[in-house]
Design a protein around this motif. Structure first.
Motif, PDB file in Angstrom:
ATOM      1  N   ALA A  15       0.799  -1.421  -0.007  1.00  0.00           N
ATOM      2  CA  ALA A  15      -0.005   0.032   0.040  1.00  0.00           C
ATOM      3  C   ALA A  15       0.902   1.210  -0.217  1.00  0.00           C
ATOM      4  N   LYS A  16       2.058   1.249   0.854  1.00  0.00           N
ATOM      5  CA  LYS A  16       2.787   2.459   0.803  1.00  0.00           C
ATOM      6  C   LYS A  16       3.667   2.819  -0.357  1.00  0.00           C
ATOM      7  N   LYS A  17       3.936   1.633  -1.213  1.00  0.00           N
ATOM      8  CA  LYS A  17       4.464   1.891  -2.588  1.00  0.00           C
ATOM      9  C   LYS A  17       3.619   2.329  -3.359  1.00  0.00           C
ATOM     10  N   ILE A  18       2.478   1.893  -3.500  1.00  0.00           N
ATOM     11  CA  ILE A  18       1.313   2.491  -4.235  1.00  0.00           C
ATOM     12  C   ILE A  18       0.952   3.794  -3.971  1.00  0.00           C
ATOM     13  N   VAL A  19       0.782   4.297  -3.146  1.00  0.00           N
ATOM     14  CA  VAL A  19       0.365   5.532  -2.781  1.00  0.00           C
ATOM     15  C   VAL A  19       1.711   6.558  -3.068  1.00  0.00           C
ATOM     16  N   GLU A  20       2.688   6.057  -2.842  1.00  0.00           N
ATOM     17  CA  GLU A  20       4.019   7.103  -3.230  1.00  0.00           C
ATOM     18  C   GLU A  20       4.216   7.068  -4.518  1.00  0.00           C
ATOM     19  N   ASP A  21       3.889   6.156  -5.278  1.00  0.00           N
ATOM     20  CA  ASP A  21       3.851   6.171  -6.759  1.00  0.00           C
ATOM     21  C   ASP A  21       2.976   7.087  -7.242  1.00  0.00           C
TER      22      ASP A  21
END
Length: 317
Positions: A116-122
């Motif tokens: 989830a963290k990687k998705i929102v950062e992207d």
């Protein structure tokens, strides 16, 4: 959309926020709390344990799922709520249940916090998810396959074909991946879950077995490129030579998944080889053709199956 995660900007001040935990460190048996608003019951909290990791609810589809499974009660209305550890840190976002009744029967699933963290950062930085790929096709090793291939290990990911970064790093068909960056890889969803926390251009360290000998390789991840061929109702991506060999041809693009029911084409049984009688080698070829079409122009798409038979369909805009 594949992970059911959105990034929303809230114009507010002095809001409390939740710290993210490293979901790779979550262990089966750890206590977990599920927060949500099931049945309009505001801010409900239920407790349970982590009962599985890397859970793929449908290994037959094209979605690379890897959920945290918990027996903390999750019901309709919990989706989007936090799954936290005993320190109050986010380890997942509640997203699904499995049930014959529509209500909780003991199994709930959450998107791991690292994913989830990687998705929102992207989304925040690029406006879209930067999906990296290792460059292999394969599957979870089972004891029967381990015995047939005279392997001393019964867990890991067995490689069927290689391309992109994996091929350049020296990985081959038949290799067995057991670790990535020190993270144990027991099944294919473990691999996809970890890779989905990385970006194209990142390098990962792979531990694998070949002919009973443990080896190591550094693989540079490449970008997973897709294109929505909306007129045919399918999502497509580039096909490596091993995949094309299944269709006895040297060109074409792979169908990732259907986007609509415009045409009944099984995604693993057909590839697209021509558009408007022009050979297609990659998704860039598709983009060029589609971008140069006029608004009301018809599109002829030719599909090929594994027997070498071709079928053409004309789609109207």
């Amino acid at each position: 959309p594949q992970s059911d995660i959105a990034l929303i900007k809230v114009e507010a001040q002095d809001l409390d926020y939740i710290p993210f935990a490293d979901s790779d460190n979550v262990k089966i048996g750890d206590w977990a709390l599920a927060v949500g608003n099931p049945f309009n019951l505001t801010s409900t909290v239920t407790a349970g344990i982590i009962s599985a990791k890397g859970r793929d609810l449908n290994e037959g589809d094209s979605k690379m799922q890897s959920f945290i499974q918990t027996d903390a009660a999750i019901n309709p209305g919990n989706s989007g709520g936090a799954l936290v550890n005993t320190n109050g840190e986010l380890i997942g976002i509640n997203t699904a249940i499995t049930s014959q009744t529509g209500s909780y029967i003991g199994y709930g699933f959450a998107v791991p916090s690292n994913n989830a963290k990687k998705i929102v950062e992207d989304i925040l930085e690029y406006g879209d998810v930067q999906q990296a790929i290792l460059g292999i096709t394969g599957g979870t090793l089972n004891p029967e396959a381990a015995k047939q291939n005279d392997l001393a290990i019964s867990q890991g990911v067995y490689i069927n074909s290689v391309a992109e970064g994996a091929e350049k790093a020296g990985l081959k068909r038949g290799d067995l991946i057991t670790e990535i960056d020190g993270v144990n890889i027991r099944k294919f969803s473990d691999l996809t879950s970890y890779i989905r926390t990385k970006r194209p251009g990142n390098t990962v360290n792979i531990n694998y077995f070949r002919n009973g000998e443990e080896r190591e390789a550094n693989v540079k991840l490449t970008k997973y490129e897709t294109y929505n061929l909306a007129i045919a109702g399918v999502e497509i991506t580039n096909a490596d030579q091993d995949y094309l060999n299944n269709f006895k041809i040297d060109h074409g693009v792979r169908i990732v998944r259907p986007l609509s029911q415009r045409i009944e084409i099984p995604q693993d049984k057909y590839i697209i080889v021509e558009i408007d009688n022009k050979e297609i080698k990659n998704i860039d070829d598709v983009k060029k053709i589609m971008n140069n079409k006029s608004e009301n122009e018809n599109t002829k798409i030719t599909f090929r199956n594994q027997n070498g038979q071709q079928e053409s369909y004309t789609f109207r805009n």
